[in-house]
Design an enzyme around this catalytic site. Structure first.
Site, PDB file in Angstrom:
ATOM      1  N   ALA A  59       0.811  -1.217   0.000  1.00  0.00           N
ATOM      2  CA  ALA A  59       0.000   0.000   0.000  1.00  0.00           C
ATOM      3  C   ALA A  59       0.847   1.271   0.000  1.00  0.00           C
ATOM      4  O   ALA A  59       0.452   2.282  -0.582  1.00  0.00           O
ATOM      5  CB  ALA A  59      -0.951  -0.006   1.195  1.00  0.00           C
ATOM      6  N   SER A 119      -5.141  -3.595   0.762  1.00  0.00           N
ATOM      7  CA  SER A 119      -5.706  -3.809   2.094  1.00  0.00           C
ATOM      8  C   SER A 119      -4.597  -3.735   3.128  1.00  0.00           C
ATOM      9  O   SER A 119      -3.519  -4.297   2.942  1.00  0.00           O
ATOM     10  CB  SER A 119      -6.434  -5.150   2.172  1.00  0.00           C
ATOM     11  OG  SER A 119      -5.598  -6.204   1.762  1.00  0.00           O
ATOM     12  N   HIS A 127       2.739   0.558  12.848  1.00  0.00           N
ATOM     13  CA  HIS A 127       2.987   0.473  11.403  1.00  0.00           C
ATOM     14  C   HIS A 127       1.710   0.704  10.606  1.00  0.00           C
ATOM     15  O   HIS A 127       1.711   1.401   9.589  1.00  0.00           O
ATOM     16  CB  HIS A 127       3.595  -0.905  11.087  1.00  0.00           C
ATOM     17  CG  HIS A 127       3.956  -1.090   9.660  1.00  0.00           C
ATOM     18  ND1 HIS A 127       3.214  -1.868   8.806  1.00  0.00           N
ATOM     19  CD2 HIS A 127       4.983  -0.595   8.926  1.00  0.00           C
ATOM     20  CE1 HIS A 127       3.774  -1.849   7.611  1.00  0.00           C
ATOM     21  NE2 HIS A 127       4.846  -1.087   7.658  1.00  0.00           N
TER      22      HIS A 127
END
EC number: 2.5.1.78
Length: 156
Positions: free
Chosen positions: A57, A81, A89
């Site tokens: 991501a 996702s 994180h």
């Protein structure tokens, strides 16, 4: 009074889908939903859909930026996702991904639909990838289609 609203049919649109490979067991369902929606509702032909894969991501904004820079596409659908773990994180990844994609949209004046799940559990991700809570990939594709038409009407 003038009202500008976009429909979803965009048969001549060129769409790029940028998708993260991390959590691919979820993301592939998002991708299926997005492609199905583009074809069925948007009437977009398969040859006008380009899928670009990246590791995770955090990399989505850079890939979206490079795609936008080509000026070949009418919209970008971002899919991925991020599932919360036991460290901060999650918060950093979600924040940077969201901010980066929004920046690309504004910098290049192109719709960048946000289909990145940010969830606490795998079950929540599964629910949003085509089960109980619908398919967020499909919803992102609808958003991209509508924005193509809204922007087209504003400019005409």
């Amino acid at each position: 009074m003038n009202v500008i609203e976009g429909g979803v049919a965009a048969p001549n649109a060129k769409i790029a889908i940028v998708i993260s490979r991390f959590n691919s067991f979820i993301n592939e369902s998002l991708l299926s939903g997005a492609i199905d929606t583009l074809k069925r509702f948007g009437q977009v032909s398969e040859e006008n859909i380009t899928v670009v894969r990246c590791p995770g991501a955090v990399e989505l904004p850079l890939v979206a930026q490079r795609v936008a820079k080509t000026a070949k596409y009418d919209a970008i659908v971002s899919l991925g996702s991020v599932i919360r773990g036991g460290t901060p994180h999650f918060d950093y990844v979600c924040s940077e991904c969201n901010k980066g994609l929004a920046q690309v949209s504004l910098e290049y004046s192109i719709p960048v639909a946000f289909g990145v799940l940010t969830v606490d559990t795998i079950d929540q991700a599964i629910e949003r990838a085509g089960t109980k809570a619908g398919n967020k990939g499909a919803e992102a594709a609808l958003s991209a289609l509508e924005m193509i038409n809204v922007l087209s009407q504003i400019e005409s």
